[in-house]
Design a protein around this motif. Structure first.
Motif, short mmCIF file in Angstrom:
data_model
loop_
_atom_site.label_atom_id
_atom_site.label_comp_id
_atom_site.label_asym_id
_atom_site.label_seq_id
_atom_site.Cartn_x
_atom_site.Cartn_y
_atom_site.Cartn_z
N HIS A 54 -2.87 -1.70 -10.06
CA HIS A 54 -2.55 -2.86 -9.25
C HIS A 54 -3.79 -3.61 -8.79
O HIS A 54 -3.69 -4.53 -7.96
CB HIS A 54 -1.71 -2.44 -8.05
CG HIS A 54 -0.31 -2.05 -8.41
ND1 HIS A 54 0.54 -1.43 -7.51
CD2 HIS A 54 0.39 -2.17 -9.56
CE1 HIS A 54 1.70 -1.19 -8.10
NE2 HIS A 54 1.62 -1.63 -9.36
N GLY A 55 -4.94 -3.21 -9.29
CA GLY A 55 -6.15 -3.99 -9.04
C GLY A 55 -6.93 -3.63 -7.81
O GLY A 55 -7.58 -4.49 -7.21
N TRP A 56 -6.93 -2.32 -7.43
CA TRP A 56 -7.67 -1.88 -6.24
C TRP A 56 -8.67 -0.78 -6.61
O TRP A 56 -8.46 -0.03 -7.56
CB TRP A 56 -6.72 -1.34 -5.17
CG TRP A 56 -5.80 -2.34 -4.60
CD1 TRP A 56 -4.49 -2.52 -4.93
CD2 TRP A 56 -6.09 -3.30 -3.58
NE1 TRP A 56 -3.94 -3.55 -4.18
CE2 TRP A 56 -4.91 -4.05 -3.35
CE3 TRP A 56 -7.24 -3.61 -2.85
CZ2 TRP A 56 -4.84 -5.08 -2.41
CZ3 TRP A 56 -7.17 -4.65 -1.92
CH2 TRP A 56 -5.99 -5.36 -1.71
N GLU A 57 -9.71 -0.67 -5.81
CA GLU A 57 -10.66 0.44 -5.94
C GLU A 57 -11.27 0.73 -4.58
O GLU A 57 -11.29 -0.13 -3.69
CB GLU A 57 -11.76 0.11 -6.94
CG GLU A 57 -12.68 -1.03 -6.52
CD GLU A 57 -13.75 -1.34 -7.55
OE1 GLU A 57 -13.76 -0.67 -8.60
OE2 GLU A 57 -14.57 -2.25 -7.30
N VAL A 58 -11.77 1.96 -4.43
CA VAL A 58 -12.50 2.35 -3.22
C VAL A 58 -13.98 2.34 -3.55
O VAL A 58 -14.41 2.88 -4.56
CB VAL A 58 -12.07 3.76 -2.74
CG1 VAL A 58 -12.79 4.10 -1.43
CG2 VAL A 58 -10.57 3.83 -2.56
N ARG A 59 -14.74 1.72 -2.71
CA ARG A 59 -16.18 1.60 -2.95
C ARG A 59 -16.87 2.95 -2.80
O ARG A 59 -16.66 3.67 -1.82
CB ARG A 59 -16.79 0.61 -1.95
CG ARG A 59 -18.29 0.42 -2.12
CD ARG A 59 -18.81 -0.60 -1.12
NE ARG A 59 -20.26 -0.75 -1.22
CZ ARG A 59 -20.99 -1.54 -0.44
NH1 ARG A 59 -20.39 -2.26 0.51
NH2 ARG A 59 -22.30 -1.62 -0.59
N PHE A 78 0.81 -1.22 0.00
CA PHE A 78 0.00 0.00 0.00
C PHE A 78 0.85 1.28 0.00
O PHE A 78 0.58 2.23 0.74
CB PHE A 78 -0.98 -0.01 1.17
CG PHE A 78 -2.02 -1.10 1.04
CD1 PHE A 78 -2.97 -1.04 0.04
CD2 PHE A 78 -2.03 -2.18 1.91
CE1 PHE A 78 -3.92 -2.05 -0.10
CE2 PHE A 78 -2.97 -3.19 1.78
CZ PHE A 78 -3.92 -3.13 0.77
N ASP A 79 1.84 1.27 -0.86
CA ASP A 79 2.71 2.45 -1.01
C ASP A 79 2.18 3.30 -2.16
O ASP A 79 2.73 3.31 -3.26
CB ASP A 79 4.15 2.00 -1.26
CG ASP A 79 5.13 3.17 -1.23
OD1 ASP A 79 4.71 4.28 -0.82
OD2 ASP A 79 6.29 2.99 -1.63
N HIS A 121 4.83 -4.26 -4.56
CA HIS A 121 3.67 -4.92 -5.15
C HIS A 121 4.10 -6.11 -6.00
O HIS A 121 5.04 -6.01 -6.80
CB HIS A 121 2.88 -3.93 -6.02
CG HIS A 121 1.72 -4.57 -6.73
ND1 HIS A 121 0.51 -4.82 -6.12
CD2 HIS A 121 1.59 -5.02 -8.00
CE1 HIS A 121 -0.31 -5.38 -6.98
NE2 HIS A 121 0.31 -5.52 -8.13
N VAL A 122 3.41 -7.22 -5.82
CA VAL A 122 3.59 -8.42 -6.64
C VAL A 122 2.20 -8.97 -6.94
O VAL A 122 1.33 -9.01 -6.06
CB VAL A 122 4.40 -9.51 -5.88
CG1 VAL A 122 4.32 -10.85 -6.61
CG2 VAL A 122 5.85 -9.09 -5.74
N PHE A 127 10.12 -9.64 0.68
CA PHE A 127 9.64 -8.58 -0.20
C PHE A 127 10.08 -7.21 0.29
O PHE A 127 10.58 -6.38 -0.47
CB PHE A 127 8.11 -8.64 -0.32
CG PHE A 127 7.60 -9.77 -1.14
CD1 PHE A 127 8.17 -10.08 -2.37
CD2 PHE A 127 6.52 -10.53 -0.71
CE1 PHE A 127 7.70 -11.14 -3.13
CE2 PHE A 127 6.03 -11.58 -1.48
CZ PHE A 127 6.63 -11.89 -2.70
N GLN A 128 9.88 -6.96 1.57
CA GLN A 128 10.22 -5.63 2.09
C GLN A 128 11.72 -5.39 2.10
O GLN A 128 12.17 -4.27 1.90
CB GLN A 128 9.63 -5.48 3.50
CG GLN A 128 8.11 -5.45 3.49
CD GLN A 128 7.50 -5.35 4.88
OE1 GLN A 128 8.10 -5.76 5.87
NE2 GLN A 128 6.30 -4.80 4.95
N GLY A 129 12.50 -6.46 2.28
CA GLY A 129 13.95 -6.32 2.27
C GLY A 129 14.51 -5.95 0.91
O GLY A 129 15.59 -5.37 0.82
N THR A 130 13.76 -6.24 -0.15
CA THR A 130 14.20 -5.88 -1.50
C THR A 130 13.45 -4.67 -2.03
O THR A 130 13.57 -4.33 -3.21
CB THR A 130 13.99 -7.07 -2.46
OG1 THR A 130 12.62 -7.48 -2.45
CG2 THR A 130 14.87 -8.24 -2.07
#
Length: 316
Positions: A75-80, A62-63, A309-310, A302-305
């Motif tokens: 990235h495939g998100w929406e707010v209702r 969520f960056d 988003h994946v 993931f955070q270390g690299t």
């Protein structure tokens, strides 16, 4: 306990190997070694593409800069913003979703979900963020979520519900599926709370579900985990199993993933109050039961690299 949500074997490539693989790929694509004429370099090769991540995986930190950030939708998100329930119907607003820096977040930023009310329908806003791709079925769902025991501002007492859940796209589906984490700091539906409800659904209307209630105050950060594999659903909180459902109370079709912060009713008027829920990251692994230790290893990888988003989950 919840009402219907709407109206009408471990794989070889885990996150532990991801940082190493990224380093290898980076080395392969680096400049030729010193003294590197053509003979030293060898035959020319196409540059290796940067991998998007292990197969069958969703991870999002969520960056984003806001709900209008193009990457958020990409990235495939929406707010209702549509109508319907649950809670105070037709009060869903994009204004409640924000992406903020937070020193308590593992990734540095959080998705904040803020609902507010003055005790009237007109003065109420609820918030929900959801995926737009309905391709999540069996496997492991997890999220790091900050729950609130008290309002951020205003008088306490509202029957607020802070939730993380995968759900069918339609309540009327013949294979309706829904798996809930619901935290009610002040209770609701006749319960005084605080309580965490886990609910596995078979049908939305009429409601057909099984549930478990943990009576405990849970304000703060928690890792919520749902494993749906081999004919059963296991709910865990911070690595400890809470509830298992089986039989007909398991997913039967692909779902989307939702986070929401909403109000069951309006128990009193007068004075605005706000309720905040925060999400640090979300993770899904298709067709695999991931242990809490492997989940931690994966997220750290993931955070270390610096991977925000994946998404390698196969599309239906």
């Amino acid at each position: 306990m919840s009402q219907p949500r709407r109206t009408p074997r471990r794989r070889a490539w885990t996150a532990l190997t991801l940082p190493a693989l990224l380093c290898v790929l980076a080395a392969c694509s680096a400049a030729p070694a010193a003294g590197g004429g053509d003979d030293a370099v060898g035959p020319a090769r196409d540059a290796s593409p940067t991998p998007t991540g292990p197969p069958g995986t969703l991870f999002d930190d969520f960056d984003y800069t806001g709900a209008d950030d193009p990457s958020f939708a990409a990235h495939g998100w929406e707010v209702r913003t549509g109508g319907g329930g649950p809670g105070i119907k037709d009060t869903w607003s994009a204004d409640g979703a924000a992406f903020l820096s937070d020193p308590t977040a593992e990734g540095g930023k959080v998705l904040r979900l803020r609902s507010s009310t003055d005790g009237t329908e007109r003065g109420t806003t609820q918030v929900e963020v959801q995926t737009t791709s309905r391709n999540f079925f069996t496997g492991t769902f997890a999220a790091r979520v900050h729950l609130s025991d008290e309002p951020t501002s205003g008088r306490d007492g509202d029957h607020v519900v802070q939730t993380f859940f995968p759900i069918s796209p339609s309540d009327s589906s013949g294979n309706y599926s829904e798996l809930d984490f619901e935290y009610l700091p002040n209770g609701g539906w006749g319960s005084v709370g605080p309580q965490l409800d886990n609910v596995s659904w078979h049908k939305a209307d009429p409601p057909d579900r099984v549930h478990h209630t943990l009576k405990r105050r849970l304000g703060g950060w928690h890792t919520m985990m749902i494993t749906a594999m081999d004919g059963k659903v296991v709910y865990s909180l911070d690595g400890k199993k809470l509830f298992t459902s089986s039989g007909k109370y398991v997913p039967r079709e692909r779902m989307d993933i939702h986070f929401s912060n909403w109000l069951i009713d309006l128990p009193f008027a007068g004075g605005r109050r706000t309720w905040d829920m925060k999400v640090d990251w979300v993770y899904y692994k298709a067709d695999e039961a991931v242990s809490p230790a492997d989940l931690r290893e994966t997220v750290d990888g993931f955070q270390g690299t610096g991977t925000d988003h994946v998404d390698t989950v196969p599309k239906p």
